[in-house]
Write an enzyme that holds these catalytic residues in place. Structure first.
Site, PDB file in Angstrom:
ATOM      1  N   ARG A   1       0.841  -1.196   0.000  1.00 37.89           N
ATOM      2  CA  ARG A   1       0.000   0.000   0.000  1.00 37.89           C
ATOM      3  C   ARG A   1       0.878   1.249   0.000  1.00 37.89           C
ATOM      4  NH1 ARG A   1      -3.421  -0.280   5.010  1.00 37.89           N
ATOM      5  NH2 ARG A   1      -4.622  -1.799   3.803  1.00 37.89           N
TER       6      ARG A   1
ATOM      7  N   ARG B   1      -1.326   6.790  10.039  1.00 49.52           N
ATOM      8  CA  ARG B   1      -1.512   6.280   8.681  1.00 49.52           C
ATOM      9  C   ARG B   1      -1.713   7.434   7.691  1.00 49.52           C
ATOM     10  NH1 ARG B   1      -3.525   0.872   8.658  1.00 49.52           N
ATOM     11  NH2 ARG B   1      -2.490  -0.317  10.301  1.00 49.52           N
TER      12      ARG B   1
ATOM     13  N   LYS C   1      -2.701   1.254  15.102  1.00 51.92           N
ATOM     14  CA  LYS C   1      -2.766   2.253  14.047  1.00 51.92           C
ATOM     15  C   LYS C   1      -3.469   3.516  14.530  1.00 51.92           C
ATOM     16  CE  LYS C   1      -6.871  -0.094  12.229  1.00 51.92           C
ATOM     17  NZ  LYS C   1      -7.397  -0.863  11.097  1.00 51.92           N
TER      18      LYS C   1
ATOM     19  N   LYS D   1      -5.392   7.066  12.915  1.00 51.01           N
ATOM     20  CA  LYS D   1      -5.913   7.676  11.703  1.00 51.01           C
ATOM     21  C   LYS D   1      -6.329   9.126  11.950  1.00 51.01           C
ATOM     22  CE  LYS D   1      -7.495   3.254   9.820  1.00 51.01           C
ATOM     23  NZ  LYS D   1      -8.640   2.472   9.282  1.00 51.01           N
TER      24      LYS D   1
ATOM     25  N   CYS E   1     -15.115  -3.421   0.633  1.00 47.17           N
ATOM     26  CA  CYS E   1     -13.705  -3.684   0.903  1.00 47.17           C
ATOM     27  C   CYS E   1     -13.201  -4.795  -0.015  1.00 47.17           C
ATOM     28  CB  CYS E   1     -13.500  -4.064   2.365  1.00 47.17           C
ATOM     29  SG  CYS E   1     -14.032  -5.744   2.762  1.00 47.17           S
TER      30      CYS E   1
ATOM     31  N   CYS F   1      -7.541 -10.832   1.301  1.00 51.14           N
ATOM     32  CA  CYS F   1      -7.476 -10.370   2.690  1.00 51.14           C
ATOM     33  C   CYS F   1      -7.571 -11.558   3.642  1.00 51.14           C
ATOM     34  CB  CYS F   1      -8.604  -9.382   2.983  1.00 51.14           C
ATOM     35  SG  CYS F   1      -8.600  -8.828   4.708  1.00 51.14           S
TER      36      CYS F   1
ATOM     37  N   CYS G   1     -15.398  -8.583   6.754  1.00 53.60           N
ATOM     38  CA  CYS G   1     -15.130  -8.884   8.166  1.00 53.60           C
ATOM     39  C   CYS G   1     -15.529  -7.677   8.993  1.00 53.60           C
ATOM     40  CB  CYS G   1     -13.657  -9.254   8.359  1.00 53.60           C
ATOM     41  SG  CYS G   1     -12.559  -7.827   8.565  1.00 53.60           S
TER      42      CYS G   1
ATOM     43  N   CYS H   1     -13.174  -1.650   7.152  1.00 50.40           N
ATOM     44  CA  CYS H   1     -12.402  -0.865   6.187  1.00 50.40           C
ATOM     45  C   CYS H   1     -13.279  -0.032   5.257  1.00 50.40           C
ATOM     46  CB  CYS H   1     -11.486  -1.780   5.378  1.00 50.40           C
ATOM     47  SG  CYS H   1     -10.163  -2.522   6.355  1.00 50.40           S
TER      48      CYS H   1
END
Length: 571
Positions: free
Chosen positions: A76, A145, A209, A211, A430, A436, A475, A479
């Site tokens: 990414r 991120r 993470k 954001k 997603c 994934c 899931c 995302c």
């Protein structure tokens, strides 16, 4: 009785021993005797912008044949604000053929990711990305991120202020370790890790993470309040007055774990323009020192804010910031403008927003998106911006070129804004299967047939042109932001989904779970009940989520029980 001290998670031990993200990353990637990496290197690779996994479509068949899984990597980019040049786009398009699976994929965080990279290609691939003056550093991992702000290339003071802040924050929070350049670019140690420092992150980086998104209320196309830190600027005309600082947004959950939950950011303080970078650093340090390092599923800032309370959060933030904070300002109703189609930039030029289903840039039988985009970009050399709803904006277009550009898109069968329905426009999905490792069910690969079903159902009930945000994930990690917006469809088990309704189109209200295991084949039946009821009871201009919020989710469940009596998924 003594308190039990919880042991840090294994990820914390990996970071501590990594020598600022070096570990054995380079050594294991150079080992061509196998196509996989260790769990420790997998954790460190996230900081360098990559996830390691395997092709889940072939895993069972290969296991029966006595073969190893087909291991592969996702890579990414870190691309603040989703911005790149025509030259960079064309290079990325070339690289996806050379090293990946021949597609570019726009994520919901305004960047590209590549799939199906094999181990031997990792170093030359990431080096080539950097040679194009792009990077993958901190696109994943326990760091700040990719930073989001509106993709609209409007040439006025407000948008310039937001863009400048976004780039300033991206630079400020970029990891300082030299490990990235040593591993991917230079190939040699140029700094002794013993002398290095991470002034913001420290040796352990963040617990999870982090954001950040910047959005004024009139353009919340980035769903700012779903971020750990949402920065909301206030303008008087084109003059910046200051910012609301909102903490604790985040969407990832775990099924059947009520101590994990989605949360929208809470306004904590209002700060002057000159203080916004410093207070943002204070927020990151608050999370660094107070986030849960023993349980990664409980490590996001949202749990720190929710469990300690707003007053504690504000006082603690003040201690990191070094001075008292003002109360947050009231914020008006948020809005999400449509950036697709033609728009004037304000400087005599235009941008064209092009819809990309699930952000996947590839040629399908009836729509040669990849070939057509390449032709247009190669011919007109326009700058580009990727959006948080997985679309692409072609910028700085001369008015004289508009007709020829449209003709090129039509020649390649590419759908533009006037060719798609509102639900097609506002349906996010997603990646999910097969790339994934966390996916429990399909998302991207079933989006288009599901949208086709939705269009028929909504047209039947006369609501096809209503603005309804549908978000689908394989899931519960969220995302595609399924827990905000009108309807969320979340992978529960293979071919089954949990259903959430009652958020709002503007991304300022969470929705509510009403069903747990609906088979994919039953989704059209469920949606037929939803939209029949909505068409009959909605007020003029009322979105689906607002309707559900007004009448209550119990009303919707009652309608389902009446119309779908006996369905196993209702029990």
């Amino acid at each position: 009785m003594t308190d039990t001290v919880k042991k840090p998670s294994h990820a914390e031990e990996i970071k501590l021993a990594s020598r600022y993200l070096r570990g054995d990353v380079s050594k294991e990637l150079d080992d061509t005797s196998n196509d996989y990496v260790s769990d420790d290197v997998y954790e460190l690779l996230k900081f360098h912008g990559s996830y390691f996994g395997y092709d889940r479509d072939t895993a069972t068949e290969r296991k029966k044949a006595g073969l190893e899984k087909h291991h592969e990597f996702m890579v990414r980019l870190r691309m603040p604000g989703g911005q790149l040049t025509a030259k960079q786009y064309l290079i990325m398009d070339d690289l996806c053929d050379q090293f990946a699976n021949g597609t570019l994929r726009i994520t919901t965080r305004e960047t590209f990711q590549f799939h199906c990279i094999v181990k031997k290609n990792m170093k030359p691939f990431i080096k080539a990305i950097n040679e194009a003056l792009l990077s993958t550093l901190s696109a994943c991992g326990d760091v700040v991120r990719n930073i989001l702000w509106t993709s609209a290339p409007i040439k006025d003071a407000k948008h310039k202020i937001i863009e400048d802040l976004g780039y300033a924050l991206a630079k400020h929070f970029a990891p300082q370790t030299h490990a990235y350049h040593e591993i991917w670019i230079d190939g040699e140690n140029i700094v002794d890790p013993e002398t290095e420092e991470e002034p913001i992150y420290g040796t352990l980086y963040l617990p999870r993470k982090f954001k950040i998104a910047i959005a004024e209320p009139l353009d919340n196309s980035v769903d700012a309040m779903t971020n750990d830190l949402a920065i909301i600027p206030f303008f008087n005309g084109q003059t910046l007055e200051g910012y609301n600082v909102c903490l604790g947004g985040g969407l990832g959950i775990t099924h059947n774990k009520p101590d994990t939950y989605p949360r929208l950011a809470t306004p904590i303080a209002y700060v002057k323009p000159e203080d916004i970078v410093s207070v943002s650093e204070a927020v990151v340090k608050l999370q660094r020192d107070n986030g849960d390092r023993t349980n990664r599923k409980h490590a996001r800032l949202k749990y720190v804010v929710e469990e300690n309370g707003i007053e504690w959060t504000r006082k603690t933030l003040e201690s990191y910031f070094g001075k008292p904070l003002q109360d947050p300002r009231p914020m008006g109703k948020f809005d999400i403008p449509d950036h697709l189609g033609w728009h004037e930039q304000g400087d005599g030029k235009w941008w064209l927003g092009v819809p990309i289903s699930s952000g996947r840039i590839l040629d399908r039988d009836d729509e040669r998106i990849r070939t057509g985009l390449r032709k247009v970009i190669q011919t007109y050399r326009m700058d580009l911006r990727l959006t948080a709803d997985q679309n692409i904006l072609l910028c700085n277009i001369d008015a004289a070129d508009k007709a020829d550009i449209i003709a090129l898109f039509k020649e390649h069968g590419i759908k533009l804004r006037e060719d798609i329905s509102a639900v097609y426009r506002d349906f996010l999905a997603c990646v999910a299967l097969p790339t994934c490792g966390k996916a429990l069910a399909e998302a991207e690969r079933v989006k288009l047939p599901l949208v086709a079903d939705l269009e028929k159902i909504m047209e039947k009930h006369g609501v096809l042109q209503e603005k309804i945000a549908v978000r689908m994930t394989g899931c519960p990690n969220g995302c595609a932001r399924p827990y905000v917006g009108d309807i969320g469809i979340v992978g529960r088990t293979p071919d089954h989904y949990a259903i959430y309704i009652g958020g709002d189109f503007e991304g300022t209200r969470l929705n509510t779970k009403i069903l747990d295991r609906v088979p994919f084949s039953e989704l059209p039946r469920m949606f037929d009940v939803f939209f029949a009821d909505y068409a009959q009871g909605k007020l003029s201009g009322e979105g689906y989520g607002d309707y559900v919020h007004r009448v209550g989710t119990d009303h919707v469940v009652t309608q389902l029980q009446s119309q779908c009596a006996g369905a196993v998924w209702l029990k």
